[in-house]
Design a protein around this motif. Structure first.
Motif, short mmCIF file in Angstrom:
data_model
loop_
_atom_site.label_atom_id
_atom_site.label_comp_id
_atom_site.label_asym_id
_atom_site.label_seq_id
_atom_site.Cartn_x
_atom_site.Cartn_y
_atom_site.Cartn_z
N TYR A 259 0.81 -1.21 0.00
CA TYR A 259 0.00 0.00 0.00
C TYR A 259 0.85 1.27 0.00
CZ TYR A 259 -3.60 3.32 1.53
OH TYR A 259 -4.45 4.40 1.62
N ILE A 260 1.81 1.34 0.90
CA ILE A 260 2.57 2.58 1.08
C ILE A 260 3.39 2.96 -0.15
CG2 ILE A 260 4.43 3.66 2.40
CD1 ILE A 260 3.35 2.36 4.90
N PRO A 261 4.18 2.04 -0.75
CA PRO A 261 4.99 2.47 -1.91
C PRO A 261 4.15 3.01 -3.07
CG PRO A 261 5.78 0.37 -1.07
CD PRO A 261 4.50 0.66 -0.36
N ILE A 262 3.01 2.36 -3.37
CA ILE A 262 2.20 2.79 -4.51
C ILE A 262 1.55 4.15 -4.24
CG2 ILE A 262 0.17 2.25 -5.91
CD1 ILE A 262 0.83 -0.69 -5.57
N VAL A 263 0.95 4.29 -3.07
CA VAL A 263 0.29 5.56 -2.74
C VAL A 263 1.31 6.69 -2.63
CG1 VAL A 263 -1.07 6.76 -0.98
CG2 VAL A 263 -1.66 4.43 -1.61
N SER B 138 -0.20 16.02 4.64
CA SER B 138 1.14 16.22 5.19
C SER B 138 1.76 14.92 5.69
CB SER B 138 1.10 17.23 6.34
OG SER B 138 0.34 16.75 7.43
N LEU B 139 0.97 13.84 5.73
CA LEU B 139 1.52 12.54 6.13
C LEU B 139 2.61 12.09 5.16
CD1 LEU B 139 1.27 10.14 8.11
CD2 LEU B 139 -0.37 9.13 6.52
N VAL B 140 2.58 12.59 3.94
CA VAL B 140 3.60 12.21 2.96
C VAL B 140 4.99 12.62 3.42
CG1 VAL B 140 3.50 14.34 1.60
CG2 VAL B 140 4.11 12.19 0.49
N VAL B 141 5.09 13.65 4.26
CA VAL B 141 6.38 14.09 4.80
C VAL B 141 6.99 12.98 5.64
CG1 VAL B 141 7.52 15.79 6.26
CG2 VAL B 141 5.64 16.49 4.77
N ILE B 142 6.15 12.27 6.40
CA ILE B 142 6.64 11.18 7.26
C ILE B 142 6.97 9.95 6.42
CG2 ILE B 142 6.02 9.67 9.18
CD1 ILE B 142 4.14 11.86 10.17
N LEU B 143 6.08 9.60 5.50
CA LEU B 143 6.28 8.39 4.70
C LEU B 143 7.51 8.50 3.80
CD1 LEU B 143 2.61 7.52 3.65
CD2 LEU B 143 3.96 6.61 5.56
N ARG B 144 7.84 9.73 3.40
CA ARG B 144 9.00 9.92 2.52
C ARG B 144 10.30 9.50 3.22
NH1 ARG B 144 8.77 15.23 1.65
NH2 ARG B 144 7.38 15.14 -0.15
N GLU B 145 10.33 9.58 4.55
CA GLU B 145 11.54 9.24 5.31
C GLU B 145 11.48 7.82 5.89
OE1 GLU B 145 14.12 11.15 5.32
OE2 GLU B 145 13.02 12.64 4.14
N GLY C 165 13.85 -0.22 2.94
CA GLY C 165 14.25 -1.61 3.18
C GLY C 165 13.29 -2.31 4.13
N VAL C 166 12.76 -1.60 5.12
CA VAL C 166 11.80 -2.19 6.05
C VAL C 166 10.48 -2.49 5.33
CG1 VAL C 166 10.46 -1.75 8.14
CG2 VAL C 166 12.86 -1.08 8.04
N LEU C 167 10.05 -1.58 4.45
CA LEU C 167 8.87 -1.85 3.64
C LEU C 167 9.07 -3.10 2.79
CD1 LEU C 167 7.64 1.60 2.27
CD2 LEU C 167 6.51 0.14 3.94
N GLY C 168 10.27 -3.25 2.25
CA GLY C 168 10.58 -4.41 1.44
C GLY C 168 10.45 -5.71 2.23
N VAL C 169 10.83 -5.69 3.48
CA VAL C 169 10.72 -6.89 4.32
C VAL C 169 9.25 -7.28 4.50
CG1 VAL C 169 11.08 -7.78 6.65
CG2 VAL C 169 12.90 -6.51 5.50
N LEU C 170 8.39 -6.30 4.80
CA LEU C 170 6.96 -6.59 4.96
C LEU C 170 6.37 -7.13 3.66
CD1 LEU C 170 5.86 -3.45 7.02
CD2 LEU C 170 6.29 -5.77 7.87
N LEU C 171 6.74 -6.55 2.54
CA LEU C 171 6.22 -6.99 1.25
C LEU C 171 6.74 -8.38 0.91
CD1 LEU C 171 4.64 -6.39 -1.33
CD2 LEU C 171 6.67 -5.25 -2.23
N LEU C 172 7.96 -8.70 1.29
CA LEU C 172 8.54 -10.01 1.00
C LEU C 172 7.71 -11.13 1.62
CD1 LEU C 172 10.85 -11.84 -0.01
CD2 LEU C 172 12.03 -11.38 2.16
N PHE C 173 7.34 -10.99 2.89
CA PHE C 173 6.58 -12.05 3.56
C PHE C 173 5.15 -12.14 3.02
CE2 PHE C 173 10.03 -11.40 6.56
CZ PHE C 173 10.36 -12.71 6.87
#
Length: 463
Positions: free
Chosen positions: A65-69, A389-396, A400-408
């Motif tokens: 969800y997060i990378p696409i949005v 303004s949440l995009v300011v947080i998600l940008r940082e 790699g952590v998102l990749g781990v969640l997506l991997l499983f």
């Protein structure tokens, strides 16, 4: 909505022909009113089986969800606040209707076109979502979707699930190994550093932590059987330690760690956050936007939605929740259509259900509708409090952590294909997977799988 209706029909007495009318059921107890039955169904669907497990499961879909949005927000100025509000509402409603962790994900094909095409802006994105939603609504209401669901061979569906799961896993490995810039289609920025707050060591450590806590993603019954087999040679202390470790909300802890590291990476982002919801306005869609959205967005998205968002979701739900009544393809098609026929007019990202999201949330402990309802409440709250303004947080947030969640999540979806026992079914499944993964897409893989399945059947008849 059919699940609620089916439940209501189950509790309602049916008058017997040629018998005097009666308002009592065969046991002489008055039938509960429809309102009571619906409330009872909602209470059961939103029941929290395990507080930490459901919360942990809610994190299982964020790797997709997060990378696409985030990519659409950065590249096409998508209204993130509006998307969070609408997808949060969708999560709550679908959790109440289906009673399982039914995901709400962005439509990936439309998102891919938008990210790679500068002239495919917000009006075109919304036009594509509305057209796709309208087509799915028609298929669901007329019953054609249920007919399609019954006719498609299981081996073909497993091929789609295997290809989608492997695609998620390969993308996840890329997120872990390579630095990313989601605002551009080809965003590899070279190899990721080993050290640092978004380094390889961090991602590998998170992956190892999830494996230690969740193992191979076995069900509670399998875990209990394994513990029973080892009980004779294991002392009470070790059993207690294992129970404590397995109860940790691994995905939730990993995601929380990512948020903390994001603020550490850029402490000044606190001053960039503005409170309050983003303004919600009706998107103006020109005739050109309708045409471009349909040709470049709806046409490639519709086959993917049919296969992965409806048919594969229904098949996977029957695998993961065998004790429950199987969801009809018609009802799932209607909910996907309704989401887009409403939200896209206001600038919310076109959404669908997804087998990968369902597998990911189940992988991390989601077992009821409360899992996605909790996630929906969080999205709704963030959309109302922080807005765009949440995009300011998600940008940082560490990619790699998102990749781990997506991997499983991807591995869990691919594992669903393990029930293809015969060589013939495995052959068809691998044909679909191979064609889909080389860039031809799920639609071409599906067609090839159906052709191969029919040829094998004709060969048997001719033998």
């Amino acid at each position: 909505m059919e699940s609620l209706q089916n439940s209501a029909d189950h509790h309602t007495s049916i008058p017997i022909p040629n018998s005097p009318p009666t308002h009592q059921n065969p046991t002489n107890h008055p039938a509960p009113p429809p309102t009571t039955t619906i409330l009872r169904t909602l209470k059961n669907n939103l029941a929290i089986r395990s507080k930490w497990a459901e919360l942990n499961g809610a994190m299982g879909d964020l790797g997709t969800y997060i990378p696409i949005v985030l990519a659409l927000t950065l590249s096409q100025d998508l209204n993130l606040g509006t998307t969070l509000i609408f997808t949060g509402i969708y999560n709550i409603i679908t959790g109440a209707i289906y009673g399982v962790p039914m995901p709400v994900q962005p439509m990936k094909s439309i998102a891919a076109v938008a990210i790679s095409s500068p002239d495919f802006g917000v009006p075109e994105i919304m036009a594509a979502g509305i057209c796709t939603g309208g087509a799915l609504m028609v298929l669901g209401v007329t019953g054609l979707m249920q007919l399609i669901y019954k006719l498609i061979p299981l081996s073909v569906v497993r091929g789609i699930q295997l290809s989608q799961g492997l695609a998620f896993a390969l993308t996840a490995v890329k997120y872990v190994r390579k630095a990313q810039n989601f605002s551009k289609p080809k965003s590899d920025l070279g190899g990721r550093e080993w050290a640092g707050l978004d380094g390889l060591i961090l991602a590998i450590s998170c992956a190892c932590f999830i494996v230690i806590v969740n193992g191979a993603g076995e069900t509670e019954e399998e875990s209990a059987e394994e513990q029973g087999n080892c009980e004779s040679g294991e002392n009470r202390f070790l059993k207690r330690v294992r129970k404590v470790i397995s109860s940790l909300p691994s995905a939730f802890l990993v995601f929380t760690l990512g948020l903390v590291l994001g603020f550490i990476r850029k402490p000044k982002m606190v001053h960039e956050i503005k409170f309050g919801p983003s303004p919600i306005e009706i998107v103006k869609i020109s005739r050109r936007a309708w045409k471009t959205g349909f040709l470049k967005g709806t046409i490639p998205q519709l086959p993917l939605s049919l296969l992965n968002s409806v048919i594969a979701v229904c098949k996977l739900s029957s695998d993961l929740f065998p004790g429950r009544k199987e969801f009809t393809a018609g009802s799932v098609s209607v909910t996907v259509g309704a989401m887009n026929l409403v939200g896209c007019w206001f600038g919310a990202m076109p959404c669908c259900h997804g087998a990968g999201g369902l597998a990911g949330q189940y992988r991390f402990g989601g077992r009821s509708g409360s899992c996605v309802a909790i996630l929906g409440l969080v999205k709704l709250g963030l959309g109302l409090v922080l807005g765009g303004s949440l995009v300011v947080i998600l940008r940082e947030f560490p990619v790699g952590v998102l990749g781990v969640l997506l991997l499983f999540a991807g591995i869990e979806l691919a594992i669903a294909a393990r029930d293809m026992r015969s060589k013939e079914d495995a052959f068809v499944m691998l044909v679909v997977c191979s064609v889909s993964l080389v860039g031809s897409g799920a639609a071409v893989g599906f067609l090839c799988g159906v052709v191969v399945h029919l040829l094998l059947k004709l060969r048997k008849l001719a033998a």
